[in-house]
Design an enzyme around this catalytic site. Structure first.
Site, PDB file in Angstrom:
ATOM      1  N   LYS A   9      20.170  67.476  36.715  1.00 26.05           N
ATOM      2  CA  LYS A   9      21.019  67.579  37.908  1.00 26.05           C
ATOM      3  C   LYS A   9      21.025  68.988  38.513  1.00 26.05           C
ATOM      4  O   LYS A   9      20.624  69.959  37.864  1.00 26.05           O
ATOM      5  CB  LYS A   9      22.447  67.152  37.550  1.00 26.05           C
ATOM      6  CG  LYS A   9      22.563  65.672  37.196  1.00 26.05           C
ATOM      7  CD  LYS A   9      24.005  65.316  36.895  1.00 26.05           C
ATOM      8  CE  LYS A   9      24.175  63.831  36.637  1.00 26.05           C
ATOM      9  NZ  LYS A   9      25.590  63.491  36.386  1.00 26.05           N
ATOM     10  N   HIS A 115      21.307  62.909  34.124  1.00 25.27           N
ATOM     11  CA  HIS A 115      21.568  61.495  34.426  1.00 25.27           C
ATOM     12  C   HIS A 115      20.540  60.693  33.650  1.00 25.27           C
ATOM     13  O   HIS A 115      19.428  61.154  33.410  1.00 25.27           O
ATOM     14  CB  HIS A 115      21.390  61.221  35.922  1.00 25.27           C
ATOM     15  CG  HIS A 115      21.199  59.766  36.245  1.00 25.27           C
ATOM     16  ND1 HIS A 115      22.253  58.916  36.488  1.00 25.27           N
ATOM     17  CD2 HIS A 115      20.070  59.004  36.325  1.00 25.27           C
ATOM     18  CE1 HIS A 115      21.781  57.692  36.714  1.00 25.27           C
ATOM     19  NE2 HIS A 115      20.464  57.727  36.629  1.00 25.27           N
TER      20      HIS A 115
END
EC number: 2.7.4.6
Length: 137
Positions: A9, A115
């Site tokens: 991220k 993620h």
């Protein structure tokens, strides 16, 4: 062999911990079969996270994911989805187990470094959202 999708991220890219995340991925026995650095537009982030469209955090999530570059990855190994979920750790880094990416490198529930696909169905949507077959080796 199973494949899963992962993103490093924007918070992790900004904090220059991409190398640490990649090292943990390789130490976890994953083969990186696809990798690219990209910057998502807000529209692309909304398309990727469409499953959360009705959730109250959707707007903030899309704004966060489009605030800077991310590293999109396709990882491969036996039980890749479950093993990647385990290596990531709990969504909230404060609740993550020692040895997980989020415990080691996460800052908050939003800035939690990575993620990952949560199911084979998610992986089958998420991988081609970012990669075509020719980009996976």
């Amino acid at each position: 062999m199973e494949r899963t999708f992962a993103i490093i991220k924007p918070d992790a890219v900004e904090r220059n911990v991409t190398g640490k995340v990649l090292a943990m991925i390789e130490e976890g026995g994953f083969k990186i079969v696809g990798m690219k650095k990209i910057r998502l537009s807000k529209c692309q982030a909304e398309g990727f996270y469409y499953v959360h469209k009705e959730r109250p955090f959707f707007g903030d999530l899309c704004a966060f994911m489009s605030r800077g570059p991310v590293i999109a990855l396709v990882l491969e190994k036996e039980n890749a989805i479950a093993d990647w979920r385990g290596l990531m750790g709990a969504t909230n880094p404060a609740n993550a187990e020692a040895g997980t990416i989020r415990k080691a490198l996460g800052v908050s529930i939003e800035e939690n470094t990575v993620h990952g696909s949560d199911s084979p169905e998610s992986a089958s949507y998420e991988i081609p959202y970012f990669f075509n077959q020719l980009e996976l080796v």
